[in-house]
Design a protein around this motif. Structure first.
Motif, PDB file in Angstrom:
ATOM      1  N   ARG A 153       0.832  -1.214   0.000  1.00 35.70           N
ATOM      2  CA  ARG A 153       0.000   0.000   0.000  1.00 35.70           C
ATOM      3  C   ARG A 153       0.866   1.263   0.000  1.00 35.70           C
ATOM      4  NH1 ARG A 153      -5.239  -1.187   0.662  1.00 35.70           N
ATOM      5  NH2 ARG A 153      -5.736  -3.227   1.549  1.00 35.70           N
ATOM      6  N   LEU A 154       1.911   1.261   0.810  1.00 33.89           N
ATOM      7  CA  LEU A 154       2.802   2.419   0.853  1.00 33.89           C
ATOM      8  C   LEU A 154       3.552   2.571  -0.473  1.00 33.89           C
ATOM      9  CD1 LEU A 154       4.317   2.129   4.451  1.00 33.89           C
ATOM     10  CD2 LEU A 154       2.535   3.694   3.653  1.00 33.89           C
ATOM     11  N   LEU A 155       3.955   1.455  -1.071  1.00 27.37           N
ATOM     12  CA  LEU A 155       4.682   1.497  -2.336  1.00 27.37           C
ATOM     13  C   LEU A 155       3.834   2.090  -3.447  1.00 27.37           C
ATOM     14  CD1 LEU A 155       6.449  -1.959  -2.107  1.00 27.37           C
ATOM     15  CD2 LEU A 155       7.617   0.218  -2.434  1.00 27.37           C
ATOM     16  N   ILE A 156       2.589   1.672  -3.526  1.00 28.30           N
ATOM     17  CA  ILE A 156       1.691   2.203  -4.561  1.00 28.30           C
ATOM     18  C   ILE A 156       1.452   3.690  -4.333  1.00 28.30           C
ATOM     19  CG2 ILE A 156      -0.653   2.087  -5.497  1.00 28.30           C
ATOM     20  CD1 ILE A 156      -0.606  -0.918  -4.870  1.00 28.30           C
ATOM     21  N   ALA A 157       1.312   4.095  -3.068  1.00 24.46           N
ATOM     22  CA  ALA A 157       1.118   5.510  -2.752  1.00 24.46           C
ATOM     23  C   ALA A 157       2.328   6.334  -3.181  1.00 24.46           C
ATOM     24  CB  ALA A 157       0.861   5.685  -1.254  1.00 24.46           C
ATOM     25  N   VAL A 158       3.524   5.765  -3.015  1.00 20.34           N
ATOM     26  CA  VAL A 158       4.753   6.444  -3.439  1.00 20.34           C
ATOM     27  C   VAL A 158       4.794   6.579  -4.956  1.00 20.34           C
ATOM     28  CG1 VAL A 158       7.267   6.221  -3.609  1.00 20.34           C
ATOM     29  CG2 VAL A 158       6.124   5.793  -1.435  1.00 20.34           C
ATOM     30  N   PRO A 164       5.529  11.078  -0.290  1.00 23.10           N
ATOM     31  CA  PRO A 164       6.955  10.977  -0.614  1.00 23.10           C
ATOM     32  C   PRO A 164       7.552   9.664  -0.122  1.00 23.10           C
ATOM     33  CG  PRO A 164       6.435  13.092   0.426  1.00 23.10           C
ATOM     34  CD  PRO A 164       5.242  12.197   0.617  1.00 23.10           C
ATOM     35  N   LEU A 165       8.613   9.224  -0.789  1.00 19.33           N
ATOM     36  CA  LEU A 165       9.259   7.959  -0.445  1.00 19.33           C
ATOM     37  C   LEU A 165       9.816   7.979   0.967  1.00 19.33           C
ATOM     38  CD1 LEU A 165      10.241   5.156  -1.207  1.00 19.33           C
ATOM     39  CD2 LEU A 165      12.228   6.202  -2.313  1.00 19.33           C
ATOM     40  N   ASN A 166      10.427   9.088   1.374  1.00 20.83           N
ATOM     41  CA  ASN A 166      11.015   9.135   2.719  1.00 20.83           C
ATOM     42  C   ASN A 166       9.954   9.023   3.810  1.00 20.83           C
ATOM     43  OD1 ASN A 166      10.040  11.717   2.072  1.00 20.83           O
ATOM     44  ND2 ASN A 166      11.414  12.700   3.509  1.00 20.83           N
ATOM     45  N   VAL A 167       8.755   9.568   3.543  1.00 22.59           N
ATOM     46  CA  VAL A 167       7.663   9.463   4.520  1.00 22.59           C
ATOM     47  C   VAL A 167       7.187   8.014   4.607  1.00 22.59           C
ATOM     48  CG1 VAL A 167       5.298  10.162   5.061  1.00 22.59           C
ATOM     49  CG2 VAL A 167       6.935  11.842   4.201  1.00 22.59           C
ATOM     50  N   ALA A 168       7.074   7.348   3.442  1.00 28.63           N
ATOM     51  CA  ALA A 168       6.669   5.938   3.428  1.00 28.63           C
ATOM     52  C   ALA A 168       7.669   5.081   4.205  1.00 28.63           C
ATOM     53  CB  ALA A 168       6.548   5.439   1.992  1.00 28.63           C
ATOM     54  N   LEU A 185       3.792  10.920  10.934  1.00 29.99           N
ATOM     55  CA  LEU A 185       2.981  11.855  10.142  1.00 29.99           C
ATOM     56  C   LEU A 185       3.157  13.282  10.647  1.00 29.99           C
ATOM     57  CD1 LEU A 185      -0.545  10.336   9.403  1.00 29.99           C
ATOM     58  CD2 LEU A 185       1.241  10.951   7.796  1.00 29.99           C
ATOM     59  N   GLN A 186       3.135  13.442  11.975  1.00 30.19           N
ATOM     60  CA  GLN A 186       3.289  14.767  12.561  1.00 30.19           C
ATOM     61  C   GLN A 186       4.645  15.363  12.211  1.00 30.19           C
ATOM     62  OE1 GLN A 186       0.974  16.421  14.134  1.00 30.19           O
ATOM     63  NE2 GLN A 186       2.196  18.203  14.715  1.00 30.19           N
ATOM     64  N   GLU A 187       5.676  14.528  12.276  1.00 32.68           N
ATOM     65  CA  GLU A 187       7.029  14.990  11.946  1.00 32.68           C
ATOM     66  C   GLU A 187       7.114  15.421  10.481  1.00 32.68           C
ATOM     67  OE1 GLU A 187      11.559  13.148  11.594  1.00 32.68           O
ATOM     68  OE2 GLU A 187      10.034  12.098  12.766  1.00 32.68           O
ATOM     69  N   ALA A 188       6.482  14.638   9.600  1.00 31.68           N
ATOM     70  CA  ALA A 188       6.484  14.970   8.170  1.00 31.68           C
ATOM     71  C   ALA A 188       5.737  16.268   7.909  1.00 31.68           C
ATOM     72  CB  ALA A 188       5.860  13.828   7.371  1.00 31.68           C
ATOM     73  N   TYR A 189       4.644  16.482   8.637  1.00 35.34           N
ATOM     74  CA  TYR A 189       3.868  17.710   8.464  1.00 35.34           C
ATOM     75  C   TYR A 189       4.665  18.927   8.944  1.00 35.34           C
ATOM     76  CZ  TYR A 189       0.250  21.233   9.131  1.00 35.34           C
ATOM     77  OH  TYR A 189      -0.472  22.405   9.090  1.00 35.34           O
ATOM     78  N   GLU A 190       5.271  18.810  10.124  1.00 32.63           N
ATOM     79  CA  GLU A 190       6.011  19.939  10.691  1.00 32.63           C
ATOM     80  C   GLU A 190       7.244  20.284   9.865  1.00 32.63           C
ATOM     81  OE1 GLU A 190       6.838  18.750  14.674  1.00 32.63           O
ATOM     82  OE2 GLU A 190       4.786  19.117  15.395  1.00 32.63           O
ATOM     83  N   GLN A 198      -1.818  16.017   0.335  1.00 33.51           N
ATOM     84  CA  GLN A 198      -0.927  14.881   0.559  1.00 33.51           C
ATOM     85  C   GLN A 198      -1.105  14.310   1.961  1.00 33.51           C
ATOM     86  OE1 GLN A 198       3.167  15.930  -0.377  1.00 33.51           O
ATOM     87  NE2 GLN A 198       3.092  14.556  -2.136  1.00 33.51           N
ATOM     88  N   LEU A 199      -1.296  15.183   2.930  1.00 38.84           N
ATOM     89  CA  LEU A 199      -1.477  14.736   4.310  1.00 38.84           C
ATOM     90  C   LEU A 199      -2.771  13.945   4.441  1.00 38.84           C
ATOM     91  CD1 LEU A 199      -0.564  14.738   7.257  1.00 38.84           C
ATOM     92  CD2 LEU A 199      -1.758  16.913   7.566  1.00 38.84           C
TER      93      LEU A 199
END
Length: 300
Positions: A153-158, A164-168, A185-190, A198-199
């Motif tokens: 699921r994460l791969l398809i989303a990427v 983004p790949l780093n978030v996955a 998720l919070q870290e990626a948002y900040e 995207q969020l």
């Protein structure tokens, strides 16, 4: 894509002597475009094949790349097709075919992932895959790690650009720990890595991952037929809990908004504060908030 040093020649090959080495599916629209282009302007680039003898010693050919062109020629009723004949081993032919599919500009997400997985299963290192396909080494390494963890699921989303790949990678590293996933998720948002839509999409992917697992495979019909009364009741109860949590979050957000609106009205009633805003050119605010602070219009 670079091919190994080999003798090459162009021949007209009978279509019925060509066997497809690494078949894949295409949408009808894409296939119709290929057929239309070939019919209008001819074959711009020959297909690539490698000669092989069958059990009776009759020469046949393995298709290395150009399956769409080959099928288009068959659809147009042609009997032969121009082909670049290369003499390579079965292994090299497979890699050339796979790398060609991966390196296409308009590859489909699942095709790319399946291609990298096949190369990994063949024992190729991430460095070798990068060299053969032209993909960045860091990208192949990250994708390989996600593949090994079964994070489809994460791969398809990427691959679809949803996250983004780093978030996955961070989410995958958090495993099934919901708190760790939410922290990622919070870290990626900040950090600005995830913003806006995207969020939202990332949250949906994570929710499906938690409810249905990491694999993107759809449940089989046999699995669906096993649904019982108890399963339906349990699913209903879980959905009620989820909806109740959403209502609570909405009520909490509404209370926060009312508090902010009240505070802004008090501040904007102070003329000195308003003059300070004007001096700093801070005379606007989000429309949604402004309509509640100034129902009759902005006084600034």
């Amino acid at each position: 894509m670079k091919t190994p040093s080999m003798a090459q020649e162009i021949r007209l090959i009978p279509l019925d002597q060509i066997d497809v080495l690494n078949p894949r599916e295409r949408g009808s629209r894409v296939f119709d475009e290929i057929v239309g282009n070939i019919k209008a302007i001819g074959l711009k680039k020959p297909i690539c094949v490698s000669p092989r003898a069958d059990s009776q010693g009759v020469e046949r050919y393995l298709l290395v790349c150009g399956e769409g062109r080959l099928k288009a020629y068959r659809a147009l009723g042609e009997k032969t097709i121009p082909a670049l004949v290369v003499r390579v081993s079965d292994e090299d032919a497979f890699i050339m075919s796979l790398a060609e599919n991966i390196a296409r500009w308009q590859h489909r997400p699942l095709e790319l992932l399946a291609g990298i997985r096949q190369l990994l299963d063949k024992g190729y290192t991430t460095k070798a895959i990068s060299e053969k396909t032209g993909l960045a080494g860091s990208y192949v390494l990250a994708i390989s790690n996600l593949l090994r963890q079964g994070e489809e699921r994460l791969l398809i989303a990427v691959e679809t650009g949803a996250i983004p790949l780093n978030v996955a990678t961070i989410i995958a590293g958090a495993g099934d720990d919901d708190k760790a996933v939410q922290a990622a998720l919070q870290e990626a948002y900040e950090s600005g890595t995830l913003r806006g839509r995207q969020l939202i999409v990332a949250r949906r992917v994570i929710e499906k991952r938690q409810r249905h697992g990491r694999s993107a495979a759809r449940p089989s019909t046999a699995r669906r037929s096993e649904v019982s009364t108890a399963t339906l009741v349990r699913t209903y109860q879980n959905e009620v809990k989820r909806q109740t949590a959403l209502v609570r979050k909405a009520e909490f957000s509404q209370q926060r908004l009312l508090l902010i609106v009240g505070a802004m009205r008090q501040l904007l009633a102070d003329e000195n504060f308003v003059n300070l805003l004007r001096a700093e050119s801070l005379t606007t605010m989000p429309k949604y908030l402004a309509e509640r602070v100034w129902p009759a219009g902005s006084p600034i």
